[in-house]
Design a protein around this motif. Structure first.
Motif, short mmCIF file in Angstrom:
data_model
loop_
_atom_site.label_atom_id
_atom_site.label_comp_id
_atom_site.label_asym_id
_atom_site.label_seq_id
_atom_site.Cartn_x
_atom_site.Cartn_y
_atom_site.Cartn_z
N GLN A 54 -78.75 -2.10 18.83
CA GLN A 54 -78.55 -2.61 20.19
C GLN A 54 -77.13 -2.43 20.73
OE1 GLN A 54 -80.44 -6.54 21.38
NE2 GLN A 54 -78.31 -7.20 21.29
N ASP B 210 -73.82 -4.58 16.51
CA ASP B 210 -74.89 -5.58 16.55
C ASP B 210 -76.21 -4.82 16.62
OD1 ASP B 210 -76.71 -7.56 16.83
OD2 ASP B 210 -76.04 -8.24 18.80
N GLU C 23 -73.25 -7.58 12.96
CA GLU C 23 -74.00 -8.76 13.40
C GLU C 23 -75.49 -8.45 13.31
OE1 GLU C 23 -72.91 -9.85 17.42
OE2 GLU C 23 -74.92 -10.61 17.82
N ASP C 24 -76.28 -9.41 12.89
CA ASP C 24 -77.73 -9.23 12.80
C ASP C 24 -78.12 -7.86 12.24
OD1 ASP C 24 -78.14 -11.79 13.66
OD2 ASP C 24 -79.01 -11.30 15.60
N ASP D 122 -76.55 -14.08 14.34
CA ASP D 122 -76.80 -14.44 15.74
C ASP D 122 -78.22 -15.01 15.84
OD1 ASP D 122 -77.28 -14.57 18.47
OD2 ASP D 122 -77.25 -12.41 18.79
N LEU E 59 -72.23 -15.98 15.38
CA LEU E 59 -72.07 -15.73 16.80
C LEU E 59 -72.29 -17.07 17.51
CD1 LEU E 59 -71.55 -13.00 18.24
CD2 LEU E 59 -73.83 -13.24 19.21
N LYS F 264 -73.18 -18.87 21.08
CA LYS F 264 -73.68 -18.76 22.46
C LYS F 264 -74.14 -20.16 22.91
CE LYS F 264 -75.83 -14.15 21.88
NZ LYS F 264 -77.09 -13.50 21.39
N LYS G 298 -67.17 -11.49 22.47
CA LYS G 298 -67.81 -10.28 22.98
C LYS G 298 -68.40 -10.58 24.35
CE LYS G 298 -72.54 -10.26 21.06
NZ LYS G 298 -73.58 -9.47 20.40
ZN ZN Z 1 -76.74 -10.30 18.68
#
Ligand code: ZN
Ligand code: PGA
Length: 427
Positions: free
Chosen positions: A168, A248, A289-290, A316, A339, A341, A392
């Motif tokens: 991604q 990621d 990440e992930d 994440d 991460l 959020k 990010k």
């Molecule tokens: Zn992510």
């Protein structure tokens, strides 16, 4: 949070259905305090969401925005949440957040919708900061604020783009920059150089949801070679002493029937780990990440064991900013960073609690935007105030992405003594 002594009252709370950066509806929440202070918050929304994330309220009416309308969430803000917020004086934002979570009463905030709750929480935190800068109001006791290393997502794939790339996000991180302003300059320079390389190679330079290029490439290694070329073409060293790379893959999105589907190959969890092990040898990738799917906890523990000494392994979808899940991961040796959020968990208070859990365990943290964003820059202040050292917010382009980087440039200019970069102890 430094808002404990700030007794305040809420005298007005309203919300508006507005658009996010993808053209989907989201909420803009306005609050008015008894002392006349007003504040507004824009609510972000994700596409590659973790299954344990708090749940958004979406109307589901196919005649409006394909079912994505948020008029129900607006009604919750202007109904029960307003009544509750205006019902009594508050000693702290924590207190109001706790009462909202209680009134919602569900494990995943599905009664009011996380989009309603997080919008109120962010707007109130911003208003209650009063005369202080937001980052100062968010600073936990004993923590030194610092300017984070920006992670610019310069090449998009997965569910954020229409290309064939399974990973991604491909990010560049000016870890070695001498200052935040120089890090932004490096990000913009590499982004421009990458655009030039892609154009010259005959690739499409259309953009994905987070502002990175979305060319028709398939193999992650091909993208990584291009990134190294762009970093060097812009005049920087590719690596931690200059501009490093962060990934990621958002692997939950390409994990099917117990296997990882990458560029036409079907890989077991062990094979996927070996693929990453080779990637970090061949390319200056400092953070993943992930890298594995959210329900592959066994694989996560192995990946952490295999690469965790040298590479940041960020959860994440796996952690969804939930202090309890992060605590479980710490116990089981899963990942070494989280991460962060706010809209995955739902309130500013719980976000700060997740960050405290990480800090206490020595887990690194990266504050993050969502693929659907507004020009709200709350997360920039969150990253600075908590001193976590990483953020990010997508490409160094597009208004909703650069709103965060520009806020950080403003903080850096107004507070020249703030340190920049990864905090001590982050690998
Ligand atoms: Zn992510
Ligand atoms: P999302 O993706 O905002 O679409 O969920 C961001 C991420 O996976 O980090």
């Amino acid at each position: 949070m430094d808002l404990v002594d700030g007794r305040f009252t809420v005298v007005g709370l309203s919300a508006l259905e507005v658009l996010d950066s993808r053209g989907h509806p989201t909420l803009q929440v306005q609050v008015r305090l008894g002392d006349g202070t007003t504040a507004v918050a824009g609510v972000p929304a994700g596409a590659s969401t973790g299954s344990r994330e708090a749940v958004e309220a979406r109307d589901g009416d196919p005649d409006r925005y394909g079912g994505k309308g948020v008029l129900g969430a607006v009604a919750h803000v202007e109904g029960e949440l307003r009544e509750l917020a205006c019902s009594r004086p508050w000693n702290s934002v924590e207190q109001l957040d706790a009462v909202m979570v209680d009134a919602d009463g569900t494990a995943n905030k599905s009664r009011f919708g996380v989009n309603a709750i997080v919008g109120v929480s962010m707007a109130v935190a911003r208003a209650a900061a009063g005369g202080q800068e937001l980052f100062q109001a968010l600073r936990p006791p004993g923590v030194s604020p610092r300017l984070p290393v920006p992670h610019f997502n310069v090449l998009n794939g997965g569910v954020h783009a229409g290309n064939a790339l399974d990973f991604q996000e491909f990010m560049i991180a000016p870890v070695g920059a001498p200052s935040f302003a120089e890090a932004v300059r490096a990000g913009a320079g590499v982004y421009a150089a990458l655009g030039g390389l892609l154009r010259r190679a005959g690739h499409d330079t259309g953009l994905g949801d987070e502002g990175g290029f979305a060319p028709q490439l398939e193999r992650p290694e091909e993208v990584l070679s291009l990134l190294v070329g762009a970093i060097e073409a812009a005049g920087y060293t590719a690596g931690r002493e200059g501009v490093a790379i962060a990934l990621d893959p958002a692997a939950s999105e390409f994990y099917r029937d117990g296997a990882y589907h990458v560029a036409g190959q079907v890989l077991s969890s062990a094979e996927m780990i070996e693929r990453y092990a080779q990637i970090v040898v061949d390319f200056p990738v400092w953070s993943i990440e992930d890298g594995l799917a959210e329900d592959d906890w066994g694989g996560w523990a192995k990946l952490t064991e295999r690469l965790g000494d040298t590479t940041q392994i960020v959860g994440d979808d796996l952690f969804v900013t939930d202090p309890r899940i992060i605590a479980e991961a710490i116990d089981r040796g899963v990942g070494n960073a989280a991460l962060i959020k706010p809209n995955q968990i739902g309130t500013v208070t719980e976000t700060l609690e997740a960050m405290r859990t990480c800090r206490t365990a020595g887990y690194a943290q990266m504050v993050s935007h969502r693929s659907g964003e507004t020009c709200d820059s709350f997360i920039a202040d969150l990253a600075v105030g908590t001193g976590c050292g990483q953020l990010k917010s997508g490409a160094p382009a597009r208004g909703e992405r650069v709103a965060k980087y520009n806020r950080l440039l403003g903080i850096a200019a107004d507070h020249p003594s703030l340190a920049y970069g990864l905090p001590e102890g982050v690998r």
